[in-house]
Design a protein around this motif. Structure first.
Motif, PDB file in Angstrom:
ATOM      1  N   SER A 166       0.820  -1.435  -0.003  1.00 29.67           N
ATOM      2  CA  SER A 166      -0.057   0.138   0.058  1.00 29.67           C
ATOM      3  C   SER A 166       0.868   1.196  -0.164  1.00 29.67           C
ATOM      4  CB  SER A 166      -0.906  -0.087   1.247  1.00 29.67           C
ATOM      5  OG  SER A 166      -0.145   0.262   2.342  1.00 29.67           O
ATOM      6  N   VAL A 167       0.185   2.370  -0.432  1.00 33.90           N
ATOM      7  CA  VAL A 167       0.905   3.573  -0.245  1.00 33.90           C
ATOM      8  C   VAL A 167       1.546   3.982   1.044  1.00 33.90           C
ATOM      9  CG1 VAL A 167       0.522   6.260  -0.702  1.00 33.90           C
ATOM     10  CG2 VAL A 167      -0.255   4.415  -2.501  1.00 33.90           C
ATOM     11  N   ASP A 168       0.621   3.720   2.122  1.00 28.69           N
ATOM     12  CA  ASP A 168       1.078   4.079   3.437  1.00 28.69           C
ATOM     13  C   ASP A 168       2.001   3.267   3.740  1.00 28.69           C
ATOM     14  OD1 ASP A 168       0.395   5.362   5.987  1.00 28.69           O
ATOM     15  OD2 ASP A 168      -0.157   3.413   6.875  1.00 28.69           O
ATOM     16  N   ASP A 169       2.330   2.191   3.456  1.00 23.22           N
ATOM     17  CA  ASP A 169       3.585   1.304   3.730  1.00 23.22           C
ATOM     18  C   ASP A 169       4.960   2.340   3.248  1.00 23.22           C
ATOM     19  OD1 ASP A 169       2.660  -1.296   4.858  1.00 23.22           O
ATOM     20  OD2 ASP A 169       1.793  -1.614   2.860  1.00 23.22           O
ATOM     21  N   ALA A 170       4.629   2.851   2.103  1.00 24.01           N
ATOM     22  CA  ALA A 170       5.901   3.593   1.637  1.00 24.01           C
ATOM     23  C   ALA A 170       6.153   4.943   2.486  1.00 24.01           C
ATOM     24  CB  ALA A 170       5.644   3.858   0.318  1.00 24.01           C
ATOM     25  N   VAL A 171       5.017   5.391   2.657  1.00 19.53           N
ATOM     26  CA  VAL A 171       4.850   6.844   3.359  1.00 19.53           C
ATOM     27  C   VAL A 171       5.435   6.322   5.098  1.00 19.53           C
ATOM     28  CG1 VAL A 171       3.366   8.346   4.611  1.00 19.53           C
ATOM     29  CG2 VAL A 171       2.967   7.724   2.398  1.00 19.53           C
ATOM     30  N   ALA A 172       4.937   5.553   5.553  1.00 22.18           N
ATOM     31  CA  ALA A 172       5.570   5.000   6.888  1.00 22.18           C
ATOM     32  C   ALA A 172       7.021   4.925   6.862  1.00 22.18           C
ATOM     33  CB  ALA A 172       4.802   3.761   7.265  1.00 22.18           C
ATOM     34  N   ALA A 173       7.521   3.843   5.824  1.00 22.94           N
ATOM     35  CA  ALA A 173       8.852   3.721   5.671  1.00 22.94           C
ATOM     36  C   ALA A 173       9.831   5.116   5.787  1.00 22.94           C
ATOM     37  CB  ALA A 173       9.248   2.885   4.588  1.00 22.94           C
ATOM     38  N   ARG A 174       9.234   6.041   4.852  1.00 16.25           N
ATOM     39  CA  ARG A 174      10.029   7.153   4.523  1.00 16.25           C
ATOM     40  C   ARG A 174      10.206   8.047   5.862  1.00 16.25           C
ATOM     41  NH1 ARG A 174       8.545   6.823  -1.038  1.00 16.25           N
ATOM     42  NH2 ARG A 174      10.548   6.178  -2.094  1.00 16.25           N
ATOM     43  N   ALA A 175       8.981   7.945   6.541  1.00 14.13           N
ATOM     44  CA  ALA A 175       8.662   8.772   7.734  1.00 14.13           C
ATOM     45  C   ALA A 175       9.784   8.563   8.840  1.00 14.13           C
ATOM     46  CB  ALA A 175       7.477   8.821   8.401  1.00 14.13           C
ATOM     47  N   ILE A 176      10.552   7.043   8.818  1.00 12.74           N
ATOM     48  CA  ILE A 176      11.415   6.784  10.073  1.00 12.74           C
ATOM     49  C   ILE A 176      12.955   6.615   9.243  1.00 12.74           C
ATOM     50  CG2 ILE A 176       9.754   5.916  11.387  1.00 12.74           C
ATOM     51  CD1 ILE A 176      11.798   3.351   9.635  1.00 12.74           C
ATOM     52  N   GLY A 177      12.704   6.793   7.821  1.00 10.39           N
ATOM     53  CA  GLY A 177      14.085   6.651   7.292  1.00 10.39           C
ATOM     54  C   GLY A 177      14.346   5.355   6.833  1.00 10.39           C
ATOM     55  N   ALA A 178      13.435   4.542   6.540  1.00 13.56           N
ATOM     56  CA  ALA A 178      13.720   3.154   5.962  1.00 13.56           C
ATOM     57  C   ALA A 178      13.499   3.134   4.526  1.00 13.56           C
ATOM     58  CB  ALA A 178      12.714   2.145   6.596  1.00 13.56           C
ATOM     59  N   PHE A 179      13.781   1.947   3.868  1.00  8.76           N
ATOM     60  CA  PHE A 179      13.311   2.049   2.310  1.00  8.76           C
ATOM     61  C   PHE A 179      12.261   0.780   2.188  1.00  8.76           C
ATOM     62  CE2 PHE A 179      14.342  -0.072  -1.868  1.00  8.76           C
ATOM     63  CZ  PHE A 179      14.845   1.160  -2.531  1.00  8.76           C
ATOM     64  N   PRO A 180      11.347   1.886   1.192  1.00  4.47           N
ATOM     65  CA  PRO A 180      10.303   0.731   0.942  1.00  4.47           C
ATOM     66  C   PRO A 180      10.182   0.254  -0.445  1.00  4.47           C
ATOM     67  CG  PRO A 180       9.851   3.178   0.520  1.00  4.47           C
ATOM     68  CD  PRO A 180      11.312   3.149   0.960  1.00  4.47           C
ATOM     69  N   VAL A 181       9.592  -1.119  -0.423  1.00  2.00           N
ATOM     70  CA  VAL A 181       9.333  -1.830  -1.677  1.00  2.00           C
ATOM     71  C   VAL A 181       8.065  -2.197  -1.711  1.00  2.00           C
ATOM     72  CG1 VAL A 181      10.250  -3.674  -3.334  1.00  2.00           C
ATOM     73  CG2 VAL A 181      11.838  -2.471  -1.690  1.00  2.00           C
ATOM     74  N   LEU A 182       7.177  -1.907  -2.826  1.00  3.61           N
ATOM     75  CA  LEU A 182       5.798  -2.311  -2.897  1.00  3.61           C
ATOM     76  C   LEU A 182       5.655  -3.236  -3.835  1.00  3.61           C
ATOM     77  CD1 LEU A 182       4.429   1.371  -2.839  1.00  3.61           C
ATOM     78  CD2 LEU A 182       4.841  -0.199  -0.794  1.00  3.61           C
TER      79      LEU A 182
END
Length: 229
Positions: free
Chosen positions: A172-188
């Protein structure tokens, strides 16, 4: 004293729509409960295009009105009852993938906005609980964002975790938003609850398999770490 920084690489998995292959289950549960609220069933494409959190707001959006607390409580219980009737199915090959990561020394945990006790029951049922260093589901009311839960999840794992060494794999888009909020790298993953068109707005790598998600995420972390060295 300065807190130590843990530089080990780790993966935080999402559950529904990512590790659990349950898009069809969620659409079926939604369609089973909408008529009681005066709504009509939706297609898979409509679900994926319009799904949002908290889920209560998803119902408001589909119905074009704000449902009452009583309606929500009754509907949420009915929704979960329908889901309980569906077998828990993992994505093909994910257990073997997780076992391989564990053998390589890559830490793994699971974070979901699904109710915690329900999540634990499902994860144990499919036999992957022992591969996770930590499993966290939602305790309390539905949240509008996964970001606070992700921050708390990593803090509980180890206060010294370097977020730049963390890959968040979700659907989900929120998974990416959450990852970036804490400085992690998202893959969807493109096969989950959000459509590829929506996921493209998150400006994160999109993949069609969890194997590819792992490869892309670990490669990105490796390249970033090399650039910082």
């Amino acid at each position: 004293m300065t807190p130590r920084t843990t530089t080990a690489v780790r993966i935080v998995w999402d559950w529904n729509g990512t590790v659990r292959d349950d898009l069809g289950d969620h659409v079926a549960a939604l369609n089973a409960t909408l008529p009681a609220l005066g709504g009509t069933p939706v297609s898979v494409d409509t679900y994926r295009a319009q799904h949002r959190v908290p889920i209560r707001s998803f119902y408001d959006h589909l119905l074009g009105r704000t449902i009452s607390d009583a309606e929500w409580q009754s509907n949420d219980a009915a929704f979960l009852t329908v889901l309980d009737q569906r077998p828990v199915r993992l994505r093909s090959g994910v257990r073997q993938l997780m076992m391989g990561l564990r053998a390589r020394g890559v830490g793994q945990s699971l974070l979901s906005l699904a109710p915690h006790e329900r999540l634990m029951r499902e994860v144990r049922q499919v036999g992957i609980a022992g591969l996770m260093e930590r499993i966290d589901g939602r305790i309390g009311p539905s949240a509008a964002s996964k970001a606070p839960a992700l921050a708390a999840h990593l803090q509980a794992l180890d206060p010294g975790i370097d977020p730049s060494r963390v890959v968040v794999i979700g659907d989900s888009v929120d998974d990416a938003v959450a990852a970036r909020a804490i400085g992690a790298f998202p893959v969807l993953h493109t096969g989950g609850l959000h459509s590829p068109t929506r996921l493209a707005t998150a400006d994160a790598p999109l993949v069609d398999s969890l194997q590819e998600a792992v490869e892309v995420g670990l490669a990105a972390i490796g390249a970033n770490w090399k650039a910082r060295s």
